[in-house]
Scaffold this motif. Sequence first.
Motif, PDB file in Angstrom:
ATOM      1  N   MET A   1      -2.100   4.969  -4.195  1.00 46.46           N
ATOM      2  CA  MET A   1      -3.066   4.256  -3.359  1.00 46.46           C
ATOM      3  C   MET A   1      -2.574   2.832  -3.130  1.00 46.46           C
ATOM      4  N   CYS A   2      -2.639   2.390  -1.883  1.00 51.72           N
ATOM      5  CA  CYS A   2      -2.196   1.037  -1.541  1.00 51.72           C
ATOM      6  C   CYS A   2      -3.436   0.165  -1.321  1.00 51.72           C
ATOM      7  N   SER A   3      -3.758  -0.709  -2.271  1.00 50.33           N
ATOM      8  CA  SER A   3      -4.956  -1.523  -2.193  1.00 50.33           C
ATOM      9  C   SER A   3      -4.742  -2.693  -1.246  1.00 50.33           C
ATOM     10  N   PRO A   4      -5.856  -3.344  -0.779  1.00 46.88           N
ATOM     11  CA  PRO A   4      -5.708  -4.529   0.074  1.00 46.88           C
ATOM     12  C   PRO A   4      -4.874  -5.618  -0.600  1.00 46.88           C
ATOM     13  N   GLN A   5      -5.006  -5.761  -1.919  1.00 52.44           N
ATOM     14  CA  GLN A   5      -4.216  -6.768  -2.622  1.00 52.44           C
ATOM     15  C   GLN A   5      -2.724  -6.451  -2.522  1.00 52.44           C
ATOM     16  N   HIS A   6      -2.369  -5.160  -2.673  1.00 50.53           N
ATOM     17  CA  HIS A   6      -0.964  -4.781  -2.567  1.00 50.53           C
ATOM     18  C   HIS A   6      -0.434  -5.060  -1.177  1.00 50.53           C
ATOM     19  N   ARG A   7      -1.263  -4.821  -0.140  1.00 51.11           N
ATOM     20  CA  ARG A   7      -0.836  -5.097   1.222  1.00 51.11           C
ATOM     21  C   ARG A   7      -0.595  -6.596   1.415  1.00 51.11           C
ATOM     22  N   ARG A   8      -1.413  -7.417   0.787  1.00 51.29           N
ATOM     23  CA  ARG A   8      -1.183  -8.866   0.862  1.00 51.29           C
ATOM     24  C   ARG A   8       0.075  -9.250   0.093  1.00 51.29           C
ATOM     25  N   ASP A   9       0.339  -8.531  -0.985  1.00 47.30           N
ATOM     26  CA  ASP A   9       1.513  -8.843  -1.801  1.00 47.30           C
ATOM     27  C   ASP A   9       2.822  -8.543  -1.070  1.00 47.30           C
ATOM     28  N   GLY A  19       6.520 -15.042  -8.361  1.00 49.08           N
ATOM     29  CA  GLY A  19       7.384 -15.191  -9.519  1.00 49.08           C
ATOM     30  C   GLY A  19       8.110 -13.908  -9.876  1.00 49.08           C
ATOM     31  N   ALA A  20       9.078 -14.032 -10.792  1.00 51.40           N
ATOM     32  CA  ALA A  20       9.903 -12.889 -11.175  1.00 51.40           C
ATOM     33  C   ALA A  20       9.068 -11.770 -11.796  1.00 51.40           C
ATOM     34  N   ALA A  21       8.091 -12.135 -12.646  1.00 50.34           N
ATOM     35  CA  ALA A  21       7.264 -11.120 -13.299  1.00 50.34           C
ATOM     36  C   ALA A  21       6.413 -10.362 -12.281  1.00 50.34           C
ATOM     37  N   ASP A  22       5.804 -11.114 -11.329  1.00 54.84           N
ATOM     38  CA  ASP A  22       4.993 -10.462 -10.297  1.00 54.84           C
ATOM     39  C   ASP A  22       5.868  -9.608  -9.392  1.00 54.84           C
TER      40      ASP A  22
END
Length: 213
Positions: A1-9, A19-22
């Motif tokens: 599932m691709c959430s709205p947050q992932h689409r913004r990411d 950052g590297a971790a994100d």
Amino acid sequence: MCSPQHRRDVGAYVLGVIGAADAFRFEEHLEGCPLCAGAVVEFGGVTAVLGRYARLTPPGVDPVARAAPGLVRRATEAVASGRRRTRRRRLVLGAAAAVLAAGAPFVVPGEGPGSGRWAAVDRGSGMTAVVTAGAREWGADVGLEVSGVPESGVCSLVAVGRDGDEETVATWSSAGPGEAPLRLGGGAALRPRDIARFEVRTAAGRPLLRLTR
């Protein structure tokens, strides 16, 4: 599932502002989300245009505060044109798959004057790749066919200029050995004549294959 947050990411990841971790966590998400992986590829054309604009901005000039008149309009037109090219490329590449099944060579839209072709084979891993780049007003329209990627995970196609400048052309999630040949498209601000080679790299930046003319 691709959430709205992932689409913004997606935008933040492609622009390199997380950052590297994100970035690592997002790359893990990309391995299981073809929607976000496709969005990363489409976003590559925008970053290529922005990168070229930044490089051509004279020293001491703020590229944002003193943008040339019409920049927003041209950028919008470039994005719209890129989306049209992507849709057209998908149709043509779908037809090309049938041609490949019959044993004919794979032809990327845009081949002709001003275009270039790069290829490589790794006899150890069995990985092969062919890149064709067609000259455009804004840079190069790039098509990739790759098979035999020796490991799973996020991979990138990177264009390396004759001056050493690098641009990420496309990013995708590989299933590793046994995966069917993959065909995808992207764009670069570099023109074909200015590209020395292409490299397929892992998410960590390790080269898997170097393609030369």
